[in-house]
Scaffold this active site. Structure first.
Site, mmCIF file in Angstrom:
data_model
loop_
_atom_site.group_PDB
_atom_site.id
_atom_site.type_symbol
_atom_site.label_atom_id
_atom_site.label_comp_id
_atom_site.label_asym_id
_atom_site.label_seq_id
_atom_site.Cartn_x
_atom_site.Cartn_y
_atom_site.Cartn_z
ATOM 1 N N LYS A 195 0.912 -1.512 -0.322
ATOM 2 C CA LYS A 195 0.159 0.085 0.037
ATOM 3 C C LYS A 195 1.131 1.318 0.326
ATOM 4 C CE LYS A 195 -4.397 -1.545 0.471
ATOM 5 N NZ LYS A 195 -5.426 -1.771 -0.718
ATOM 6 N N ASP B 267 -0.485 -1.093 -5.267
ATOM 7 C CA ASP B 267 -1.064 -0.804 -5.118
ATOM 8 C C ASP B 267 -1.327 1.058 -4.076
ATOM 9 O OD1 ASP B 267 -4.526 -0.187 -4.828
ATOM 10 O OD2 ASP B 267 -4.728 -0.484 -3.558
ATOM 11 N N GLU C 237 -1.725 -0.614 -9.132
ATOM 12 C CA GLU C 237 -2.673 -0.425 -9.330
ATOM 13 C C GLU C 237 -3.728 0.768 -8.931
ATOM 14 O OE1 GLU C 237 -5.806 -3.103 -5.816
ATOM 15 O OE2 GLU C 237 -4.464 -3.774 -6.764
ATOM 16 N N ASP D 262 -9.240 0.020 -9.829
ATOM 17 C CA ASP D 262 -9.532 -0.922 -8.566
ATOM 18 C C ASP D 262 -10.355 0.131 -8.792
ATOM 19 O OD1 ASP D 262 -10.301 -2.219 -6.075
ATOM 20 O OD2 ASP D 262 -8.614 -2.013 -5.097
ATOM 21 N N LYS E 154 -14.313 -6.701 -6.840
ATOM 22 C CA LYS E 154 -15.061 -6.482 -5.544
ATOM 23 C C LYS E 154 -16.362 -6.631 -5.063
ATOM 24 C CE LYS E 154 -10.284 -4.227 -3.856
ATOM 25 N NZ LYS E 154 -10.405 -3.109 -3.365
#
Length: 371
Positions: free
Chosen positions: A163, A191, A218, A243, A267
């Site tokens: 992250k 990400d 991402e 995403d 998701k």
């Protein structure tokens, strides 16, 4: 089989360590658990973990939506009629995908239990036998992220999602530190959670990252800036995953038309559950785009639902559903299926998750019954 009642639980899931991403820090995860009971006594469990930064839903709004609108709509319906269930919800409420996901997942769990088969048998059958478990590194100082990666390698992990998304130069230092520590053979996915905002900042970062063997980058830019994703993809040698920018079939249609990503992160909380997720995976497969099933850090219930989708589709090449190993307490028992470095589902009916209602009661802040 008809739905007789729906119980709704507002739950705080305690994290072992805070979860830190570009736009928020989470000391715990607020979840809405749904217990759906049919007239024949079958129980289906569902879950919603909303994120106001992505779908515009909050835990309070989602709870109210379920209590006042979606749960009453379900009473008397047949949970086997997935298409009809979603049509009813979509006609009643525009979007609200995380709320709808809780109903969808509970329906699939109930139907699987009624028929005596795992959910993946309802959506195409099992394709994958196992998936590698990716450990997620929250944003921290470069050395601390590298140290955590080293520790997790010793536990058996072979892939990491980093992250980042604060500022480009600091993020590059983080990524370089982890790569230097773990070596070249370990998979690293980066990400950004929209944190680099635009294509200029992202392309600047990519120039520093192209030699580091990153699996993919991402969502570096704002979720609705599809054109920026197009520009980045056209100029990057690192594969690009979308995403936050993919929530429904309308987003997917634009992404496919503009060739805006190499990969898509599906998701269940963004699209409305298992049934819509399968539709997105089918669209991506037609366009030749590989898929991942990701999460909003759900408990065993929501995580299991995502895994059933992931295990059933050839085009889904990775899963990142790590909630059950991040919580100090979880009402479900999916953690038993994490045998590092892999996750392998059991073959129990429905979601395959046993829910401990004593733990659920302990974690519940408030609840309601709709019948």
């Amino acid at each position: 089989m008809k739905i007789k009642q729906v119980e709704i639980f507002a739950v705080n899931l305690p994290l072992i360590d805070p979860f830190i991403i570009s736009y928020a820090t989470y000391p715990n995860i607020q979840s809405i658990i749904v217990k759906m009971t049919t007239e024949c006594g079958v129980v289906g469990w569902g879950e919603s973990v909303p994120d106001e930064h992505i779908t515009g839903e909050t835990p309070h709004s989602t709870y109210a939506m379920l209590k006042n609108t979606l749960a009453p709509l379900m009473i008397g319906q047949n949970p086997m009629e997935f298409e009809k269930i979603h049509e009813l919800m979509d006609k009643k409420v525009h979007r609200a995908p995380a709320a709808k996901a809780a109903i969808d997942i509970a329906c699939f769990d109930a139907v699987g239990k009624k028929l005596g088969v795992p959910v993946y048998q309802l959506i195409g059958g099992r394709y994958h036998e196992k998936f590698p478990v990716t450990h997620v590194l929250s944003i921290d100082e470069p050395e601390k992220m590298a140290e955590e990666a080293t520790q997790k390698m010793e536990e058996g992990y072979t892939s990491f999602k980093m992250k980042v998304g604060q500022d480009v130069l600091s993020d590059v230092k983080r990524i370089k530190a982890v790569r230097e520590r773990v070596g070249e053979e370990i998979a690293i996915r980066v990400d950004v959670n929209q944190g680099w905002e635009n294509s200029a900042n992202t392309l600047s970062a990519i120039r520093h990252l192209e030699a580091l063997g990153i699996d993919w980058l991402e969502q570096p830019v704002a979720q609705d800036d599809i054109d920026a994703m197009v520009e980045i993809k056209s100029k990057s040698t690192i594969p690009v995953m979308i995403d936050e920018g993919i929530r429904d079939m309308y987003n997917m249609r634009e992404i496919i038309a503009k060739r805006a990503a190499d990969k898509v992160n599906i998701k269940l909380m963004k699209c409305g559950g298992i049934y819509p997720a399968m539709k997105l995976a089918n669209m991506a497969e037609m366009a030749g785009m590989e898929c991942q099933i990701g999460s909003m850090v759900e408990s065993s219930i929501g995580s299991a639902a995502g895994f059933h989708v992931g295990f059933s589709k050839k085009i889904i090449k990775s899963v990142e559903l790590t909630g059950p190993v991040k919580f100090s307490k979880d009402p479900g028992d999916l953690k038993e299926s994490y045998v590092i470095p892999n996750i392998q589902l059991n073959e129990r009916p429905g979601l395959g998750v046993s829910v401990d209602e004593a733990i659920l009661a302990e974690l519940t802040q408030y609840s309601d019954l709709v019948e």
